[in-house]
Scaffold this active site. Structure first.
Site, PDB file in Angstrom:
ATOM      1  N   SER A  10       0.730  -1.336   0.027  1.00  0.00           N
ATOM      2  CA  SER A  10       0.076   0.164   0.077  1.00  0.00           C
ATOM      3  C   SER A  10       0.870   1.358   0.014  1.00  0.00           C
ATOM      4  O   SER A  10       1.456   1.626   1.135  1.00  0.00           O
ATOM      5  CB  SER A  10      -0.763  -0.032   1.291  1.00  0.00           C
ATOM      6  OG  SER A  10      -1.826   1.186   1.262  1.00  0.00           O
ATOM      7  N   HIS A  35      -0.584  -1.338  -4.430  1.00  0.00           N
ATOM      8  CA  HIS A  35      -1.723  -0.818  -3.864  1.00  0.00           C
ATOM      9  C   HIS A  35      -1.644   0.844  -3.971  1.00  0.00           C
ATOM     10  O   HIS A  35      -1.091   1.384  -3.326  1.00  0.00           O
ATOM     11  CB  HIS A  35      -2.241  -1.330  -2.808  1.00  0.00           C
ATOM     12  CG  HIS A  35      -3.494  -1.223  -2.325  1.00  0.00           C
ATOM     13  ND1 HIS A  35      -4.750  -2.048  -3.011  1.00  0.00           N
ATOM     14  CD2 HIS A  35      -4.335  -0.433  -1.438  1.00  0.00           C
ATOM     15  CE1 HIS A  35      -5.790  -1.487  -2.427  1.00  0.00           C
ATOM     16  NE2 HIS A  35      -5.638  -0.817  -1.409  1.00  0.00           N
ATOM     17  N   ASP A  37      -4.231   3.709  -3.057  1.00  0.00           N
ATOM     18  CA  ASP A  37      -5.442   4.271  -2.373  1.00  0.00           C
ATOM     19  C   ASP A  37      -5.855   5.694  -2.979  1.00  0.00           C
ATOM     20  O   ASP A  37      -5.075   6.743  -2.921  1.00  0.00           O
ATOM     21  CB  ASP A  37      -5.275   4.229  -1.069  1.00  0.00           C
ATOM     22  CG  ASP A  37      -5.507   2.795  -0.225  1.00  0.00           C
ATOM     23  OD1 ASP A  37      -6.171   1.948  -0.913  1.00  0.00           O
ATOM     24  OD2 ASP A  37      -4.569   2.481   0.465  1.00  0.00           O
ATOM     25  N   MET A  39      -8.810   8.474  -1.870  1.00  0.00           N
ATOM     26  CA  MET A  39      -9.964   8.910  -1.138  1.00  0.00           C
ATOM     27  C   MET A  39     -10.431   9.991  -1.185  1.00  0.00           C
ATOM     28  O   MET A  39      -9.699  10.869  -1.354  1.00  0.00           O
ATOM     29  CB  MET A  39      -9.740   8.674   0.575  1.00  0.00           C
ATOM     30  CG  MET A  39      -8.872   7.210   0.767  1.00  0.00           C
ATOM     31  SD  MET A  39      -8.353   7.097   2.355  1.00  0.00           S
ATOM     32  CE  MET A  39      -7.333   5.576   2.610  1.00  0.00           C
ATOM     33  N   HIS A  68      -7.603   1.691  -5.796  1.00  0.00           N
ATOM     34  CA  HIS A  68      -8.753   1.521  -4.975  1.00  0.00           C
ATOM     35  C   HIS A  68      -9.392   2.762  -4.848  1.00  0.00           C
ATOM     36  O   HIS A  68      -8.966   3.590  -3.853  1.00  0.00           O
ATOM     37  CB  HIS A  68      -8.037   0.898  -3.830  1.00  0.00           C
ATOM     38  CG  HIS A  68      -9.096   0.345  -2.627  1.00  0.00           C
ATOM     39  ND1 HIS A  68      -8.906   0.316  -1.403  1.00  0.00           N
ATOM     40  CD2 HIS A  68     -10.575   0.501  -2.699  1.00  0.00           C
ATOM     41  CE1 HIS A  68      -9.906   0.190  -0.611  1.00  0.00           C
ATOM     42  NE2 HIS A  68     -10.910   0.555  -1.348  1.00  0.00           N
ATOM     43  N   MET A  70     -11.956   4.810  -3.130  1.00  0.00           N
ATOM     44  CA  MET A  70     -12.950   4.976  -2.002  1.00  0.00           C
ATOM     45  C   MET A  70     -13.507   6.180  -2.121  1.00  0.00           C
ATOM     46  O   MET A  70     -13.224   7.298  -1.505  1.00  0.00           O
ATOM     47  CB  MET A  70     -11.982   5.076  -0.705  1.00  0.00           C
ATOM     48  CG  MET A  70     -11.676   3.171  -0.406  1.00  0.00           C
ATOM     49  SD  MET A  70     -10.650   3.256   0.824  1.00  0.00           S
ATOM     50  CE  MET A  70      -8.904   3.423   0.011  1.00  0.00           C
ATOM     51  N   MET A 139     -12.313  -5.777   2.203  1.00  0.00           N
ATOM     52  CA  MET A 139     -11.764  -4.910   3.072  1.00  0.00           C
ATOM     53  C   MET A 139     -11.993  -5.645   4.492  1.00  0.00           C
ATOM     54  O   MET A 139     -13.111  -6.129   4.877  1.00  0.00           O
ATOM     55  CB  MET A 139     -12.658  -3.537   3.410  1.00  0.00           C
ATOM     56  CG  MET A 139     -12.510  -2.663   2.129  1.00  0.00           C
ATOM     57  SD  MET A 139     -10.945  -2.140   1.840  1.00  0.00           S
ATOM     58  CE  MET A 139     -10.390  -1.450   3.409  1.00  0.00           C
ATOM     59  N   ASP A 177      -7.670  -6.652   2.125  1.00  0.00           N
ATOM     60  CA  ASP A 177      -7.152  -5.201   2.701  1.00  0.00           C
ATOM     61  C   ASP A 177      -7.460  -4.628   3.898  1.00  0.00           C
ATOM     62  O   ASP A 177      -8.599  -4.480   4.376  1.00  0.00           O
ATOM     63  CB  ASP A 177      -7.614  -4.162   1.484  1.00  0.00           C
ATOM     64  CG  ASP A 177      -7.109  -2.787   1.512  1.00  0.00           C
ATOM     65  OD1 ASP A 177      -6.043  -2.658   2.364  1.00  0.00           O
ATOM     66  OD2 ASP A 177      -7.474  -1.850   1.041  1.00  0.00           O
TER      67      ASP A 177
HETATM   68  C1  DX5 Z   1      -7.381   1.090   4.142  1.00  0.00           C
HETATM   69  C2  DX5 Z   1      -6.523   0.965   3.045  1.00  0.00           C
HETATM   70  C3  DX5 Z   1      -5.325   0.422   3.293  1.00  0.00           C
HETATM   71  C4  DX5 Z   1      -4.451   0.356   4.113  1.00  0.00           C
HETATM   72  C5  DX5 Z   1      -4.234  -0.782   5.183  1.00  0.00           C
HETATM   73  O1  DX5 Z   1      -8.704   1.783   3.852  1.00  0.00           O
HETATM   74  O2  DX5 Z   1      -7.080   0.714   1.855  1.00  0.00           O
HETATM   75  O3  DX5 Z   1      -4.597   0.080   1.920  1.00  0.00           O
HETATM   76  O4  DX5 Z   1      -3.144   0.972   3.717  1.00  0.00           O
HETATM   77  O5  DX5 Z   1      -3.143  -0.970   5.627  1.00  0.00           O
HETATM   78  P1  DX5 Z   1      -2.975  -1.394   7.098  1.00  0.00           P
HETATM   79  O6  DX5 Z   1      -4.324  -1.821   7.868  1.00  0.00           O
HETATM   80  O7  DX5 Z   1      -1.962  -2.226   7.283  1.00  0.00           O
HETATM   81  O8  DX5 Z   1      -2.564  -0.215   7.767  1.00  0.00           O
HETATM   82 ZN    ZN Z   2      -7.189  -0.036  -0.181  1.00  0.00          ZN
END
Ligand code: DX5
Ligand code: ZN
Length: 223
Positions: A10, A35, A37, A39, A68, A70, A139, A177
């Site tokens: 990520s 990955h 993200d 948002m 991804h 969101m 998720m 994830d």
């Molecule tokens: C959460 C994200 C993840 C996040 C998860 O909304 O989509 O990609 O980086 O990583 P952790 O839980 O390991 O911090």
């Molecule tokens: Zn993600």
């Protein structure tokens, strides 16, 4: 049939100044996907990674990026990203009026198409779109933030989705994830996950200097 296990780091987790070093490592270890993200501060209460970071990563590596989304109305955001064939794009089905059509649009771009299922989202969305899907991201925390703990019932939901996929004899990847620690990932794999987004919970992204050691240990756990 057993799908290959893979990790998807990520990229919102490392510091910007560590990106170059991490990308070199991802290339050296032949990772299949990164990955990414996105948002919007609306679908989830956080704002993350935009198109300029995406473009910069594209210059640095040929590894496909998994966007991804969101965001609400993900169809409006896909054109913002200069995707190339082989990138992955996933969205949350409840964020758009026409999830099936959007999966078709993603595939027309030459990208792998995925649905993301949140803890409260019914898995029936998967069955309705099964012929368009290349992967599912489940998720295992509520979407929006790194550093959370697993939601209860995670392993049961992984098993339910795997059972559904097996009943169709598909080769759809099941990616998890959220909070994919080395310990959790072993049980996630046993429940039927084959892809693991690794973020802040994993040792793998603790430091570029220990990436290789922790990556190899993580993968060895699946043997
Ligand atoms: C959460 C994200 C993840 C996040 C998860 O909304 O989509 O990609 O980086 O990583 P952790 O839980 O390991 O911090
Ligand atoms: Zn993600």
């Amino acid at each position: 049939m057993t799908l290959d296990k893979f990790i998807s780091p990520s990229i919102m987790v490392p510091k910007i100044y560590e990106y170059a070093e991490y990308i070199k490592l991802f290339d050296r270890y032949n990772l299949s996907v990164i990955h990414f993200d996105v948002m919007d501060g609306h679908f989830v209460p956080n704002i993350m990674l935009g198109s300029s970071v995406f473009d910069d990563l594209k210059v640095m590596t040929n590894i496909p990026l998994d966007i991804h989304l969101m965001v609400t109305q993900p169809e409006n955001y896909i054109p913002i990203f200069n995707v190339t064939k082989g990138d992955w794009i996933s969205f949350h089905p409840e964020t758009t009026n026409h999830p099936y059509r959007l999966l078709q649009t993603i595939k027309e771009l030459g990208c792998r198409a995925g649905l993301v299922i949140s803890p409260g989202t019914p898995i029936s969305y998967v069955e309705e779109s099964i012929d368009q899907l290349d992967y599912i991201t489940l998720m295992t925390v509520n979407p929006g933030f790194a550093g959370q703990t697993l939601v209860p019932n995670t392993f049961n939901k992984i098993r339910r989705i795997r059972k559904l996929l097996d009943s169709y004899e598909t080769e759809i990847d099941l990616v998890v994830d959220g909070n994919t620690t080395p310990e959790n990932s072993i049980n996630m794999a046993k429940s039927g996950a084959n892809g693991f987004v690794v973020g802040s919970a994993s040792n793998i992204l603790k430091s570029p200097s220990t990436f290789g050691k922790f990556y190899e240990e993580y993968m060895a756990n699946f043997k």
